[in-house]
Design a protein around this motif. Structure first.
Motif, PDB file in Angstrom:
ATOM      1  N   GLU A  88       0.835  -1.203   0.000  1.00 49.02           N
ATOM      2  CA  GLU A  88       0.000   0.000   0.000  1.00 49.02           C
ATOM      3  C   GLU A  88       0.874   1.259   0.000  1.00 49.02           C
ATOM      4  OE1 GLU A  88      -2.553  -0.288   3.414  1.00 49.02           O
ATOM      5  OE2 GLU A  88      -3.656  -1.985   2.590  1.00 49.02           O
ATOM      6  N   GLU A  91       2.231   1.809  -3.432  1.00 47.78           N
ATOM      7  CA  GLU A  91       1.180   2.359  -4.289  1.00 47.78           C
ATOM      8  C   GLU A  91       0.994   3.850  -4.031  1.00 47.78           C
ATOM      9  OE1 GLU A  91      -3.007   0.888  -4.780  1.00 47.78           O
ATOM     10  OE2 GLU A  91      -1.991  -1.042  -4.508  1.00 47.78           O
ATOM     11  N   MET A  92       0.976   4.218  -2.751  1.00 49.89           N
ATOM     12  CA  MET A  92       0.796   5.621  -2.380  1.00 49.89           C
ATOM     13  C   MET A  92       1.965   6.458  -2.903  1.00 49.89           C
ATOM     14  SD  MET A  92      -0.939   8.055  -1.119  1.00 49.89           S
ATOM     15  CE  MET A  92      -2.236   7.257  -0.220  1.00 49.89           C
ATOM     16  N   GLN A  93       3.172   5.924  -2.769  1.00 53.65           N
ATOM     17  CA  GLN A  93       4.338   6.653  -3.257  1.00 53.65           C
ATOM     18  C   GLN A  93       4.257   6.849  -4.769  1.00 53.65           C
ATOM     19  OE1 GLN A  93       8.242   5.043  -2.346  1.00 53.65           O
ATOM     20  NE2 GLN A  93       9.171   6.292  -3.909  1.00 53.65           N
ATOM     21  N   GLN A  94       3.872   5.813  -5.492  1.00 50.83           N
ATOM     22  CA  GLN A  94       3.756   5.924  -6.947  1.00 50.83           C
ATOM     23  C   GLN A  94       2.686   6.946  -7.331  1.00 50.83           C
ATOM     24  OE1 GLN A  94       3.050   1.874  -8.137  1.00 50.83           O
ATOM     25  NE2 GLN A  94       5.210   1.322  -8.058  1.00 50.83           N
ATOM     26  N   HIS A  95       1.573   6.929  -6.618  1.00 52.86           N
ATOM     27  CA  HIS A  95       0.492   7.893  -6.881  1.00 52.86           C
ATOM     28  C   HIS A  95       0.984   9.315  -6.639  1.00 52.86           C
ATOM     29  CE1 HIS A  95      -3.460   9.749  -6.898  1.00 52.86           C
ATOM     30  NE2 HIS A  95      -3.183  10.267  -5.708  1.00 52.86           N
ATOM     31  N   ARG A  96       1.673   9.508  -5.525  1.00 49.19           N
ATOM     32  CA  ARG A  96       2.177  10.850  -5.203  1.00 49.19           C
ATOM     33  C   ARG A  96       3.271  11.276  -6.172  1.00 49.19           C
ATOM     34  NH1 ARG A  96       1.007  11.365   0.798  1.00 49.19           N
ATOM     35  NH2 ARG A  96      -1.263  11.213   0.715  1.00 49.19           N
ATOM     36  N   GLN A  97       4.064  10.328  -6.642  1.00 50.92           N
ATOM     37  CA  GLN A  97       5.105  10.636  -7.633  1.00 50.92           C
ATOM     38  C   GLN A  97       4.461  11.128  -8.925  1.00 50.92           C
ATOM     39  OE1 GLN A  97       8.684   9.546  -7.407  1.00 50.92           O
ATOM     40  NE2 GLN A  97       9.156  10.458  -9.351  1.00 50.92           N
ATOM     41  N   GLN A  98       3.411  10.421  -9.365  1.00 54.53           N
ATOM     42  CA  GLN A  98       2.690  10.820 -10.582  1.00 54.53           C
ATOM     43  C   GLN A  98       2.088  12.212 -10.413  1.00 54.53           C
ATOM     44  OE1 GLN A  98       3.921   8.817 -13.134  1.00 54.53           O
ATOM     45  NE2 GLN A  98       1.961   9.476 -13.935  1.00 54.53           N
ATOM     46  N   ASN A  99       1.483  12.449  -9.259  1.00 55.56           N
ATOM     47  CA  ASN A  99       0.871  13.748  -8.988  1.00 55.56           C
ATOM     48  C   ASN A  99       1.926  14.851  -9.048  1.00 55.56           C
ATOM     49  OD1 ASN A  99      -1.253  15.553  -8.145  1.00 55.56           O
ATOM     50  ND2 ASN A  99      -0.353  15.522  -6.110  1.00 55.56           N
TER      51      ASN A  99
END
Length: 147
Positions: A88, A91-99
């Protein structure tokens, strides 16, 4: 000349990018924390398994053996939960990286647009100055030849 509204957009874009960078740093920190906890649980399990191995040569009661396996099962369950927690976190890190990348891209686009507008204004100014210089030269030419 009035200030270009794009400077306000740029300021907002920079703030959004900075906020996204803070969120990304927080997500990375949280992921590292979760990974460290997983590593600690794995080390803890390995340590207890080594203790059982060390006692295997001697006399081990059935009760001790059952309690030991029950305890290892609890550690295994905690490891499984922590593996899910790490996933999890990733996933959160990848989401924040994309953002963050999206916010950075938007800021750069606004900067490029402002740069393009500044260059166009500079070219207009150069053309205007050249036109004025040409007109002045033409007037000087006419004055000299009309005398």
């Amino acid at each position: 000349m009035a200030k270009d509204p794009l400077f306000t957009v740029l300021s907002l874009a920079k703030e959004a990018e900075d906020q996204a960078a803070l969120q990304l740093r927080a997500a990375r920190g949280e992921l590292q924390k979760r990974q460290a906890q997983l590593q600690a649980l794995n080390s803890y399990r390995l340590e207890y398994m080594q203790q059982l191995k060390d006692k295997a040569g001697g006399h081990i009661s059935v009760t001790f053996y059952q309690q030991f396996h029950k305890f290892i099962k609890q550690i295994d369950d905690a490891i499984e939960q922590q593996v899910n927690s790490v996933a999890e976190g990733q996933e959160m890190q990848q989401h924040r990286q994309q953002n963050w990348l999206q916010k950075q891209q938007k800021r750069k686009a606004v900067e490029q647009l402002l740069d393009k507008k500044a260059k166009a204004a500079e070219q207009r100014m150069v053309r205007l100055e050249q036109k004025q210089t040409d007109e002045f030269a033409m007037q000087q030419f006419h004055r000299r030849h009309l005398r």
